[in-house]
Design a protein around this motif. Structure first.
Motif, mmCIF file in Angstrom:
data_model
loop_
_atom_site.group_PDB
_atom_site.id
_atom_site.type_symbol
_atom_site.label_atom_id
_atom_site.label_comp_id
_atom_site.label_asym_id
_atom_site.label_seq_id
_atom_site.Cartn_x
_atom_site.Cartn_y
_atom_site.Cartn_z
ATOM 1 N N THR A 49 -5.253 3.422 2.552
ATOM 2 C CA THR A 49 -4.757 2.863 3.815
ATOM 3 C C THR A 49 -5.882 2.776 4.845
ATOM 4 N N GLU A 50 -6.742 3.786 4.878
ATOM 5 C CA GLU A 50 -7.858 3.750 5.826
ATOM 6 C C GLU A 50 -8.767 2.564 5.556
ATOM 7 N N VAL A 51 -9.060 2.299 4.289
ATOM 8 C CA VAL A 51 -9.918 1.164 3.954
ATOM 9 C C VAL A 51 -9.226 -0.146 4.304
ATOM 10 N N MET A 52 -7.899 -0.230 4.093
ATOM 11 C CA MET A 52 -7.164 -1.431 4.506
ATOM 12 C C MET A 52 -7.437 -1.715 5.979
ATOM 13 N N ARG A 53 -7.241 -0.692 6.799
ATOM 14 C CA ARG A 53 -7.401 -0.862 8.251
ATOM 15 C C ARG A 53 -8.845 -1.185 8.616
ATOM 16 N N ASP A 54 -9.790 -0.442 8.022
ATOM 17 C CA ASP A 54 -11.204 -0.665 8.326
ATOM 18 C C ASP A 54 -11.626 -2.080 7.945
ATOM 19 N N ALA A 55 -11.235 -2.531 6.758
ATOM 20 C CA ALA A 55 -11.617 -3.869 6.310
ATOM 21 C C ALA A 55 -11.042 -4.939 7.239
ATOM 22 N N LEU A 56 -9.800 -4.755 7.638
ATOM 23 C CA LEU A 56 -9.168 -5.748 8.519
ATOM 24 C C LEU A 56 -9.796 -5.760 9.915
ATOM 25 N N MET A 57 -10.410 -4.659 10.302
ATOM 26 C CA MET A 57 -11.077 -4.622 11.604
ATOM 27 C C MET A 57 -12.390 -5.402 11.599
ATOM 28 N N VAL A 58 -13.045 -5.515 10.452
ATOM 29 C CA VAL A 58 -14.381 -6.104 10.438
ATOM 30 C C VAL A 58 -14.499 -7.392 9.636
ATOM 31 N N THR A 59 -13.486 -7.760 8.880
ATOM 32 C CA THR A 59 -13.617 -8.940 8.027
ATOM 33 C C THR A 59 -13.800 -10.217 8.828
ATOM 34 N N ARG A 60 -14.548 -11.120 8.248
ATOM 35 C CA ARG A 60 -14.752 -12.430 8.859
ATOM 36 C C ARG A 60 -13.772 -13.452 8.298
ATOM 37 N N SER A 61 -13.042 -13.087 7.281
ATOM 38 C CA SER A 61 -12.157 -14.012 6.572
ATOM 39 C C SER A 61 -10.781 -13.393 6.391
ATOM 40 N N PRO A 62 -9.785 -14.210 6.080
ATOM 41 C CA PRO A 62 -8.486 -13.653 5.722
ATOM 42 C C PRO A 62 -8.610 -12.802 4.456
ATOM 43 N N VAL A 63 -7.821 -11.755 4.388
ATOM 44 C CA VAL A 63 -7.817 -10.893 3.204
ATOM 45 C C VAL A 63 -6.598 -11.213 2.354
ATOM 46 N N ILE A 64 -6.646 -10.748 1.108
ATOM 47 C CA ILE A 64 -5.457 -10.795 0.278
ATOM 48 C C ILE A 64 -5.154 -9.393 -0.228
ATOM 49 N N PHE A 65 -3.896 -9.146 -0.453
ATOM 50 C CA PHE A 65 -3.426 -8.035 -1.274
ATOM 51 C C PHE A 65 -2.834 -8.744 -2.486
ATOM 52 N N SER A 66 -3.560 -8.782 -3.595
ATOM 53 C CA SER A 66 -3.168 -9.621 -4.728
ATOM 54 C C SER A 66 -1.952 -9.089 -5.475
ATOM 55 N N THR A 98 9.173 1.213 -0.306
ATOM 56 C CA THR A 98 8.842 2.226 -1.316
ATOM 57 C C THR A 98 7.538 2.890 -0.901
ATOM 58 N N ASN A 99 7.617 4.196 -0.663
ATOM 59 C CA ASN A 99 6.475 4.944 -0.138
ATOM 60 C C ASN A 99 5.488 5.276 -1.257
ATOM 61 N N HIS A 100 4.699 4.283 -1.612
ATOM 62 C CA HIS A 100 3.647 4.458 -2.623
ATOM 63 C C HIS A 100 2.321 4.099 -1.955
ATOM 64 N N PRO A 101 1.250 4.865 -2.217
ATOM 65 C CA PRO A 101 -0.018 4.591 -1.524
ATOM 66 C C PRO A 101 -0.608 3.209 -1.806
ATOM 67 N N ARG A 102 -0.216 2.573 -2.886
ATOM 68 C CA ARG A 102 -0.701 1.219 -3.177
ATOM 69 C C ARG A 102 0.001 0.176 -2.308
ATOM 70 N N ASN A 103 1.136 0.525 -1.722
ATOM 71 C CA ASN A 103 1.888 -0.430 -0.918
ATOM 72 C C ASN A 103 1.334 -0.490 0.502
ATOM 73 N N VAL A 104 1.664 -1.549 1.202
ATOM 74 C CA VAL A 104 1.079 -1.844 2.503
ATOM 75 C C VAL A 104 2.004 -1.366 3.628
ATOM 76 N N PRO A 105 1.496 -0.478 4.516
ATOM 77 C CA PRO A 105 2.326 -0.023 5.636
ATOM 78 C C PRO A 105 2.506 -1.121 6.684
ATOM 79 N N ASP A 106 3.527 -0.955 7.512
ATOM 80 C CA ASP A 106 3.878 -1.991 8.486
ATOM 81 C C ASP A 106 2.753 -2.316 9.461
ATOM 82 N N ASP A 107 2.003 -1.312 9.918
ATOM 83 C CA ASP A 107 0.923 -1.613 10.869
ATOM 84 C C ASP A 107 -0.133 -2.502 10.220
ATOM 85 N N VAL A 108 -0.369 -2.304 8.923
ATOM 86 C CA VAL A 108 -1.333 -3.152 8.213
ATOM 87 C C VAL A 108 -0.743 -4.543 7.974
#
Length: 200
Positions: A10-27, A35-45
């Motif tokens: 989750t930390e890397v999700m947030r960090d990447a979204l703060m600095v990326t120059r392009s749209p990201v994907i979660f493939s 479903t509370n699984h660490p691979r899933n995306v939290p609402d703030d992200v």
């Protein structure tokens, strides 16, 4: 470069979204609120993905869409719950299909393979969310195509400006400084133009 955040913390999700120059994907990730699984995306992200112009492509792997895949059988309704949640939080322009049928052992009982994708679309039409034909087209392919075109446009802009990709490790202080510098932009990173502005 297309940044895929499906296998990061989750930390890397947030960090990447703060600095990326392009749209990201979660493939192939789903909604953590469902479903509370660490691979899933939290609402703030999910909200950051909307601002970034990216996409979350919902995973069908049973262990990511139900709480206890050893005891609970996943169904198309679980997939629909995740798709509808991503749509609700990030918007219809930021959700896609990321089934993940290659290499996992537990799929929803009524979606054993990709030939059953029409069942997903039927279940979405019958769900409490109003899915139009245009919305379903976005989910099926238009959203990911838009993201790919946007990434290519940013590549072209960077090439014209002779900008080289940043190919070194950033210290936490550098990352924080860069995030602070770009926080006033309409989208994180290089994109000072709203994401829709890049699509022709």
């Amino acid at each position: 470069m297309l940044v895929d955040l499906s296998h990061v913390s989750t930390e890397v999700m947030r960090d990447a979204l703060m600095v990326t120059r392009s749209p990201v994907i979660f493939s192939h990730s789903s909604a953590r609120n469902i479903t509370n699984h660490p691979r899933n995306v939290p609402d703030d992200v999910l909200k950051m993905v909307k601002k970034n112009g990216g996409i979350v492509m919902v995973n069908f792997y049973a262990c990511h869409i139900v709480d206890d895949c050893a005891r609970q059988e996943a169904t198309v309704q679980n997939v629909v719950a995740h798709i509808n949640h991503v749509r609700k939080v990030a918007g219809v322009d930021h959700v896609g299909i990321g089934g993940d049928f290659n290499g996992v052992d537990k799929m929803p009982r009524d979606i054993p393979d990709v030939s059953h994708y029409p069942h997903v679309f039927e279940a979405l039409i019958l769900s409490e969310v109003n899915w139009t034909n245009e919305d379903l087209g976005k989910l099926a392919s238009a959203n990911i195509i838009r993201v790919l075109k946007h990434v290519e446009n940013i590549r072209d802009v960077m090439s014209r400006l002779k900008m080289k990709p940043l190919n070194r490790w950033l210290t936490p202080a550098q990352l924080k400084s860069w995030a602070e510098e770009t926080s006033s932009l309409k989208t994180p990173g290089l994109c000072s133009v709203p994401w829709r502005g890049y699509v022709k």
